[in-house]
Structure formats: structure tokens, C-alpha cells
Enzyme design. Structure first.
Site: not given
Length: 327
Positions: A53, A55, A187, A199, A203, A207, A254
Site C-alpha cells: 500500500h 503508506e 486509455r 461502431t 470501424d 481499442l 468511446e
């Protein structure tokens, strides 16, 4: 000294950004350990896979110099021990840190208030100071805790008159190279990226992240469809199903126009990123399909602009959905 505390918390929030997205399933937390004289003794952020973590990382960098110092951390130190490591509140107390300043109470019921209580019982002074930068750096974690879903950013690249493509669907390229590089950087900060079925079919988008050195940060690919998804792609039947994306704190949407409208109608968009090219198309495809709004009064007071930036010839604007902030 609230102003000084706020400055150090803002630094911790900037450090937290280094943890995204590799800290999942843990939140991206930042911490900075400061001496009584204002010298930085240690810095830390959640490491890959969630441990160590922030800390623990800051204390390790400080070595044996943490005694009497102040620890600034974006999220309340955890109070529960796990198989992967000790409770941070106990580590901080054992290091004899004099004071802890944190910005956000941990919504995890295993810690929620218990981390601060453990520190106080050990004689550590604990203060909570609200910090917008810290809250934003934890947006994905807090959204999943509050709503059971990831924090959703809707990205739109459009002309000045709101067009994202020519009438025939041609959209490469509306914006310039600088804006497109910025999109790839965005991204790289996400856990998953989603487009609509139309899409995907039209296309066949990759991605992925195409920035040198960041390719390994390409997010999980998701398509909004009721049909079977291609290999390596997750299919979701509707926007409401985003809560089923395992370990996903940040989702990047997107397109296209109907997908954008579906997420907006369901009030699932938390951040709106708009890239505006200095151009006009007139006829063309709009960025968002009809939302069915019949009352202009209903559209106001919903979005607040948080970032504006020039990217080459294009203009970037980011808006945050105005919601009731948890205590």
C-alpha cells in the site's frame, strides 16, 4: 495549518495517479511523509496488484526517519490485516509517526473509521481534511463502493457543430495528432474500454494503447451488444450491466452516438471528455443520439467543467457529473 496540509494532500493525490490502473483491485492511493521541518522523507503509491500500500511504500522509503513526522494520505489507512500484508494503521503507529492527515474515509466496512480510531488509540494525532484532488484520484474506488459499478468517462471527439463523422460515417480523423495522443494516454488510465456494436462492426477498432512504453496498459475491450462477442472481447447487453465487469474501477466509453445516449439516459456517465476540432461539417453524424429531453430546465446544473486544455489546434474539455457527494 490547513493551507500547508492541503498542499501536501494535493501532492499525495498526484502520486496516486501513478498507481492507475495497475493497483486494481485495490484503490490507487498516494502518500507522502513529511518531517516537522517540511522535508519529504518518503513518498508512496499503491503498487501493482494492490500491494504494498501507499503508506507502506512511503514508510519504507523513509527508513528509520518516520518518528515525529506527518503522513499525508489520500485515503484513510486500512485497519484490517490480510494474507497479503499488515494493516497500514498499525505500520504507521509502530513507525511512531506523530500525525496523520487523510482526505477520504475508507468506505470498506473493514476500515471505515476504524483505521483512524486505531491510530488515535496508539497516540497518533489524526485529522481529516477534505481535498477535491484526493477525491478525484479515488473516483473509481468510491463509485464502485457507492453504486456497485465503475466510474464512467464518456469520450467524444467532434467538430464545433457537434459532428463526429461525415454523413457516410467517415470519422478519421476529426481531431489532430496531439488530441489522439491524449486519448491514448487516457486509455492507459482505464481498466476497460467500451464501444457500441455498430461502431465495432463499422470501424473494427483496436481499442488499445499505442503510446511507446504504455502498450501494456491497454484496457479490457468491451462491446455493448446482445450478440456473442469476438474472442478476447467482453459483451454487455446493456449499460446497467457494467457492474458485472470484474475488478473494473474505471470504464472508458468511446461511442457511438446511440451508445453515448444510452449511458447518458441511464445517468451512468460520471465524466464527459470532449475533444473539439476547429472545424464545421454542417451535415454529418451527431455525437449523441436523441435523449428525449422536452424541458430545457432539466438540462442545467448537471455538469461542471473541471479541465480545459489546448491540444495542438484542438480544444479539450472535461466535465464532471454533479452528484451529491458522500460524507
Amino acid at each position: 495549518m490547513p493551507a500547508e496540509d492541503a498542499r501536501w494532500l494535493a501532492l499525495a493525490a498526484r502520486l496516486a495517479e501513478r498507481a492507475r490502473p495497475l493497483s486494481r483491485p485495490n484503490p490507487a492511493v498516494g502518500a507522502v511523509l513529511v518531517s516537522a521541518g517540511g522535508i519529504v522523507l518518503g513518498r508512496g503509491w499503491t503498487q501493482s496488484g494492490g500491494r504494498p500500500h501507499a503508506e507502506a511504500a512511503a514508510l519504507a522509503e523513509a527508513g528509520g526517519n518516520a518518528a515525529g513526522a506527518t503522513l499525508y494520505v489520500t485515503l484513510e489507512p486500512c485497519a484490517h490485516r490480510s494474507a497479503r500484508g499488515p494493516a497500514c494503521a498499525r505500520l504507521v503507529a509502530e513507525a511512531r509517526v506523530a500525525r496523520v492527515v487523510f482526505a477520504v474515509e475508507d468506505p470498506d466496512p473493514r476500515t471505515a473509521g476504524a483505521g483512524a480510531q486505531m491510530l488515535r488509540r496508539a497516540g497518533v494525532r489524526v485529522d481529516r481534511l477534505r481535498c477535491d484532488a484526493s477525491r478525484r484520484s479515488l473516483a473509481g474506488y468510491l463509485t464502485r463502493a457507492a453504486f456497485g459499478r465503475p466510474y464512467v468517462t464518456l469520450k467524444l471527439a467532434m467538430t464545433l457543430d457537434g459532428r463526429i463523422a461525415l454523413p457516410d460515417g467517415t470519422s478519421r480523423w476529426i481531431t489532430g495528432k496531439a488530441a489522439r495522443r491524449h486519448v491514448h494516454a487516457q486509455r492507459a488510465r482505464q481498466d476497460a474500454i467500451l464501444v457500441g456494436a455498430a461502431t465495432w462492426r463499422t470501424d473494427n477498432p483496436a481499442l488499445d494503447v499505442r503510446l511507446a512504453g504504455l502498450e501494456h496498459l491497454s484496457p479490457v475491450r468491451v462491446v455493448l451488444t446482445r450478440a456473442a462477442a469476438p474472442a478476447g472481447v467482453t459483451a454487455l447487453p446493456e449499460p446497467a450491466a457494467i457492474g458485472t465487469l470484474a475488478d473494473c474501477q474505471y470504464l472508458y466509453v468511446e461511442g457511438g452516438a446511440r451508445t453515448a445516449a444510452a449511458f447518458l439516459e441511464a445517468d451512468l456517465v460520471d465524466q464527459l471528455d470532449i475533444y473539439r476540432a476547429p472545424a464545421l461539417l454542417g451535415a454529418g453524424r451527431g455525437g449523441v443520439a436523441d435523449l428525449g429531453i422536452e424541458d430545457l430546465a432539466a438540462i442545467h446544473g448537471r455538469w461542471a467543467c473541471t479541465v480545459t486544455r489546448q491540444l495542438g489546434t484542438d480544444r479539450f474539455e472535461s466535465y464532471e457529473r454533479i452528484r451529491k457527494e458522500p460524507s
